[in-house]
Structures are given as C-alpha cells and as structure tokens.
Write a protein that holds these residues in place. Structure first.
Motif, PDB file in Angstrom:
ATOM      1  N   LYS A 195      52.127  12.435  97.442  1.00 32.82           N
ATOM      2  CA  LYS A 195      51.316  11.567  98.765  1.00 32.82           C
ATOM      3  C   LYS A 195      50.027  11.789  98.717  1.00 32.82           C
ATOM      4  O   LYS A 195      49.260  10.751  98.955  1.00 32.82           O
ATOM      5  CB  LYS A 195      52.061  12.259  99.953  1.00 32.82           C
ATOM      6  N   GLU A 196      49.245  12.878  98.232  1.00 32.73           N
ATOM      7  CA  GLU A 196      48.004  13.145  98.047  1.00 32.73           C
ATOM      8  C   GLU A 196      47.655  12.133  97.196  1.00 32.73           C
ATOM      9  O   GLU A 196      46.356  11.428  97.275  1.00 32.73           O
ATOM     10  CB  GLU A 196      47.497  14.578  97.680  1.00 32.73           C
ATOM     11  N   ARG A 197      48.240  11.802  95.915  1.00 30.62           N
ATOM     12  CA  ARG A 197      47.670  10.849  95.020  1.00 30.62           C
ATOM     13  C   ARG A 197      47.709   9.490  95.692  1.00 30.62           C
ATOM     14  O   ARG A 197      46.739   8.708  95.435  1.00 30.62           O
ATOM     15  CB  ARG A 197      48.393  10.894  93.657  1.00 30.62           C
ATOM     16  N   LEU A 211      44.709   4.679  98.209  1.00 28.09           N
ATOM     17  CA  LEU A 211      44.176   3.951  99.128  1.00 28.09           C
ATOM     18  C   LEU A 211      42.954   3.982  99.773  1.00 28.09           C
ATOM     19  O   LEU A 211      42.166   3.082 100.337  1.00 28.09           O
ATOM     20  CB  LEU A 211      45.352   4.045 100.295  1.00 28.09           C
ATOM     21  N   ALA A 212      42.488   5.225  99.618  1.00 29.05           N
ATOM     22  CA  ALA A 212      41.324   5.750 100.217  1.00 29.05           C
ATOM     23  C   ALA A 212      40.146   5.447  99.427  1.00 29.05           C
ATOM     24  O   ALA A 212      38.889   5.669  99.599  1.00 29.05           O
ATOM     25  CB  ALA A 212      41.233   7.233 100.740  1.00 29.05           C
ATOM     26  N   ALA A 222      42.491   3.979  89.633  1.00 29.36           N
ATOM     27  CA  ALA A 222      43.944   3.402  89.411  1.00 29.36           C
ATOM     28  C   ALA A 222      43.996   2.408  88.572  1.00 29.36           C
ATOM     29  O   ALA A 222      43.005   1.521  88.144  1.00 29.36           O
ATOM     30  CB  ALA A 222      44.244   2.817  90.961  1.00 29.36           C
ATOM     31  N   HIS A 223      45.429   2.308  87.944  1.00 30.86           N
ATOM     32  CA  HIS A 223      45.419   1.123  86.939  1.00 30.86           C
ATOM     33  C   HIS A 223      46.859   0.607  87.329  1.00 30.86           C
ATOM     34  O   HIS A 223      47.757   1.438  87.495  1.00 30.86           O
ATOM     35  CB  HIS A 223      45.183   1.289  85.664  1.00 30.86           C
ATOM     36  N   GLY A 224      47.072  -0.506  86.760  1.00 34.88           N
ATOM     37  CA  GLY A 224      48.492  -1.190  86.764  1.00 34.88           C
ATOM     38  C   GLY A 224      48.472  -2.521  86.849  1.00 34.88           C
ATOM     39  O   GLY A 224      47.275  -3.171  86.778  1.00 34.88           O
TER      40      GLY A 224
END
Length: 267
Positions: free
Chosen positions: A129-131, A136-137, A142-144
């Motif tokens: 959840k932290e990740r 989001l923050a 991030a990648h995808g």
C-alpha cells in the motif's frame, strides 16, 4: 258607484309603477355588485376542481422533465453509431475496473482473516500500500503500459483549462501516473497562466505539451477520442493532438514528500 267611492275602497286607479332598468331592485339589502363579489370571494374549491388542478400540475411537471431530458441527450442523439459503441465500451471498462478493485480488496481481507501469521501478512500489505500511495503521491518513479499524448499549439490558443480537462479525462479512464513536460501530476496539481503561457504547479511549460500516462491503453486512448472530447476540442482551437499507445511508459519526475503541518494520524 262614483269614481271617488271606488278610489276610497282601494281599487287600482291605473297600472303599478315599474322599477327602472338603471336601478334594479335590491335583494336582501345587497346591490348586484356586492352579490357578485360575494360569489367570487372567498373562492370555493370543490373536490373535482382540486383533482383537475393536481392532474394539470403533474402533466406540466412531466413535460418539463421530458424536455430537459431530451436536451441533455441531444449530444448523444447526434453521435454516430461507432461513437456510441465506443462510449458504451468505456463505461463498461470503468465498471470492470471498479469491480476488479473490489475483488482485490476482498481478497486482501480474506488473506488477513485466514493467514496464520496475520502480523506478517499485514506488514506485506502495508508495504504494498505504501508503494501504491507513493506512485499516486508522485514520490516514487513508476513504469508500465500506457499512452503518450502530444499536443502541438502553433496558434497559442490552448488554454490551461483545456490541459486540465485532458488530465481529468485520463484520471477518469484509470490513469495511475501522469507526467506533463517533466512535471509530475498529483492530486493537488493545478494549471494556471494564459493560452501560450501555461504553468503547471507554477512551472512554466511550452508547447508541444507531452503527456506521459501509465494505465490501460485500451481505456485511455478511447477516453480522449470520444465525440466532443479532448481531441475534438483541441482541434477546434487549431491545435493537434496525437495519441500513441506504448508497452512501457516511464514516469520518473518526482515530487518531494510534504509533511503536513497540522494533520496527524489518528491510529
């Protein structure tokens, strides 16, 4: 018998006087105007009149709602069949994403309830959840899979609110991470300035505006191309918008983790 004697005995001497047409005889001490006012006020409403009034009110209300509904659907009425199919598919995709999220949360709850080591399972879920919250923050890269949206504005007519509309459409379509010209987009991101001089969170950006968006490409691209959507709105302003799908989008612009001044965890 003489005429004088007949007069004394009460016999009529001639025809009785008639009432003047201009002054009709009064009845019960009221004039005609008073009787008319008495008949009109106070009003006397019968049950039949009340029922008719309610029916007319309901009919008028129904017609007003129908007219407003027709006006609201006018944009969809003029859309082509393939556009309507695309909009319907987008709604179905959003529904499916919400259903998948519900199932994922249900699975996490089940794991916590059935795990023999609930403390370790809770720790794993907390780290995950932290990740997710870090993405989001905007505090972690991030990648995808996702799309790129490139907006060229040769006439400098693209206003900040148009770019904000693009962000909102992407978020509604399930975008998980967004970067615009090297600025990470988060929940508090705002667009300011004027057409041709746009600022993102106070940072000046210039055309072409490059959006790097991570999410499901099958959802993101149609959301921008719906009738009357972002792409068509930009084209009306003589701007060009190019949407391309990609298997791996990298969003590495970061935002510093801001510590709240007053809010504290209640746990």
């Amino acid at each position: 018998m003489s005429d004088e004697e007949m007069s004394r005995d009460g016999a009529p001497e001639g025809p009785a006087p008639r009432a003047s047409a201009a002054h009709p005889p009064e009845r019960n001490g009221q004039s005609g105007r008073q009787r008319l006012l008495a008949g009109l006020w106070p009003p006397r409403v019968t049950r039949a009149q009340l029922v008719v009034a309610l029916l007319l009110f309901g009919l008028g209300l129904g017609l007003a709602i129908q007219v407003r509904s027709n006006n609201d659907d006018s944009a969809l009425r003029g859309a082509r069949q393939e556009d309507l199919v695309r909009i319907l598919d987008e709604v179905d995709d959003r529904t499916q994403r919400l259903e998948d999220e519900k199932q994922r949360l249900d699975a996490q709850r089940t794991e916590l309830e059935n795990s023999s080591d609930q403390a370790e399972e809770a720790r794993k879920q907390t780290l995950e959840k932290e990740r997710q919250l870090g993405i989001l923050a905007g505090t972690v890269a991030a990648h995808g899979p996702g799309i790129t949206l490139t907006i060229d504005d040769p006439t400098k007519s693209v206003a900040p609110d148009m770019l904000l509309d693009a962000i909102q459409e992407l978020r509604a379509a399930g975008a998980e991470a967004i970067e615009v010209n090297g600025v990470r987009v988060v929940a508090s991101t705002y667009f300011s300035g004027d057409a041709g001089a746009v600022k993102v969170d106070g940072h000046a950006v210039a055309a072409p505006y490059a959006f790097e968006v991570i999410g499901r490409p099958q959802d993101l691209e149609p959301a921008l191309n719906i009738p009357g959507g972002v792409v068509q709105t930009l084209e009306k302003e003589q701007a060009t918008a190019v949407v391309e799908r990609a298997d791996d989008i990298v969003v590495d612009a970061l935002r510093p983790a801001k510590q709240p001044d007053y809010a504290r965890s209640s746990s």
